[in-house]
Design an enzyme around this catalytic site. Structure first.
Site, PDB file in Angstrom:
ATOM      1  N   GLY A  25      -4.269  -1.894  -4.654  1.00 11.83           N
ATOM      2  CA  GLY A  25      -4.724  -1.137  -3.492  1.00 11.83           C
ATOM      3  C   GLY A  25      -3.980   0.166  -3.358  1.00 11.83           C
ATOM      4  O   GLY A  25      -3.301   0.622  -4.284  1.00 11.83           O
ATOM      5  N   ASN A  26      -4.102   0.807  -2.203  1.00  8.62           N
ATOM      6  CA  ASN A  26      -3.356   2.027  -1.932  1.00  8.62           C
ATOM      7  C   ASN A  26      -2.956   2.064  -0.458  1.00  8.62           C
ATOM      8  O   ASN A  26      -3.256   1.139   0.291  1.00  8.62           O
ATOM      9  CB  ASN A  26      -4.174   3.268  -2.338  1.00  8.62           C
ATOM     10  CG  ASN A  26      -5.505   3.347  -1.628  1.00  8.62           C
ATOM     11  OD1 ASN A  26      -5.584   3.408  -0.401  1.00  8.62           O
ATOM     12  ND2 ASN A  26      -6.593   3.337  -2.413  1.00  8.62           N
ATOM     13  N   ARG A  27      -2.319   3.147  -0.050  1.00  4.54           N
ATOM     14  CA  ARG A  27      -1.712   3.207   1.281  1.00  4.54           C
ATOM     15  C   ARG A  27      -2.629   3.755   2.370  1.00  4.54           C
ATOM     16  O   ARG A  27      -2.194   3.987   3.501  1.00  4.54           O
ATOM     17  CB  ARG A  27      -0.431   4.049   1.228  1.00  4.54           C
ATOM     18  CG  ARG A  27       0.608   3.522   0.249  1.00  4.54           C
ATOM     19  CD  ARG A  27       1.855   4.390   0.250  1.00  4.54           C
ATOM     20  NE  ARG A  27       2.748   4.046  -0.836  1.00  4.54           N
ATOM     21  CZ  ARG A  27       3.627   3.056  -0.812  1.00  4.54           C
ATOM     22  NH1 ARG A  27       3.710   2.299   0.266  1.00  4.54           N
ATOM     23  NH2 ARG A  27       4.407   2.821  -1.849  1.00  4.54           N
ATOM     24  N   ALA A  94     -10.360   6.197   0.282  1.00  3.78           N
ATOM     25  CA  ALA A  94      -9.523   6.273  -0.919  1.00  3.78           C
ATOM     26  C   ALA A  94      -9.932   5.133  -1.850  1.00  3.78           C
ATOM     27  O   ALA A  94      -9.309   4.069  -1.880  1.00  3.78           O
ATOM     28  CB  ALA A  94      -8.048   6.167  -0.551  1.00  3.78           C
TER      29      ALA A  94
END
Length: 220
Positions: A25-27, A94
């Site tokens: 995943g990402n932030r 994102a």
């Protein structure tokens, strides 16, 4: 200005499963996209928000419809099932560029000192939307960069056939993921470049939507 316009907004991250409990995943928090959806709705637009995993509160009054997804594939399917119905697309999510080629059906055990995961590209949602854009559609992309920000944003704008791109840099303190503030630049197909100061994401959403309104009024 946007009363009755149909819009689609994507927001948040995607989670790409490794096994039943782990993911790539990402932030991204989804805050920016949520604020854009709110502002578009306040301007009279009918908004569909497609959002990945987020801890942000999502009340029913944010927009007309909220579609929750987890993976890039789920986001792709949600976008493609609605994109032909809308006049404005704002793609702030994102989305993961890669995902595991194989997803384990059981939790991976820590048996070895190293673990290799083969990744494959995910579907490029924004590129497909841009290249198949209808004459009456206005498509907005986002670029989060760490170097050569302007050049990379212009390249993305052109490659994906966007009408406008919102750029933010991780070099700007208080901008990007996990902040209540953001600092953006807006670039469009007429080679305009507008730089904004650091603002709350609510104020940034106003700047973005105001710019969309201005561009669309000129196109009408």
């Amino acid at each position: 200005m946007l009363k009755g316009k149909k819009c689609l907004v994507t927001a948040g991250p995607t989670y790409e499963a490794i096994d039943p409990v782990r993911f790539i995943g990402n932030r991204s928090s989804g805050k920016m996209g949520i604020e854009i959806a709110k502002k578009l709705s306040q301007e009279g637009a009918e908004v569909i928000l497609v959002i990945g995993p987020t801890s942000q509160p999502l009340s029913e009054d944010i927009c007309k419809e909220i579609i929750r997804v987890e993976s890039s594939e789920e986001m792709y399917l949600a976008v493609m099932s609605h994109i032909n119905q809308v006049e404005i697309g704002v793609f702030s999510a994102a989305v993961a560029d890669y995902k595991p080629k194989l997803v384990a059906t059981e939790k991976l055990k820590k048996n070895e000192n190293e673990l290799t995961i083969e990744l494959v590209k995910t579907k490029d949602i924004l590129k497909e939307v841009g290249l198949n854009k209808k004459p009456n559609q206005f498509i907005v992309g986002f670029a989060l960069e760490t170097n050569n920000e302007i050049d990379n944003a212009i390249s993305k704008l052109n490659r994906k056939n966007l009408d406008m791109i919102v750029l933010n840099s991780l070099k700007n303190e208080g901008a990007g993921f996990q902040h209540d503030t953001n600092q953006i630049s807006i670039l469009d197909r007429e080679n305009n470049l507008i730089n904004f100061e650091l603002k709350t994401k609510t104020e940034v959403a106003k700047d973005i939507v105001n710019y969309i309104e201005t561009k669309m009024s000129r196109n009408d």
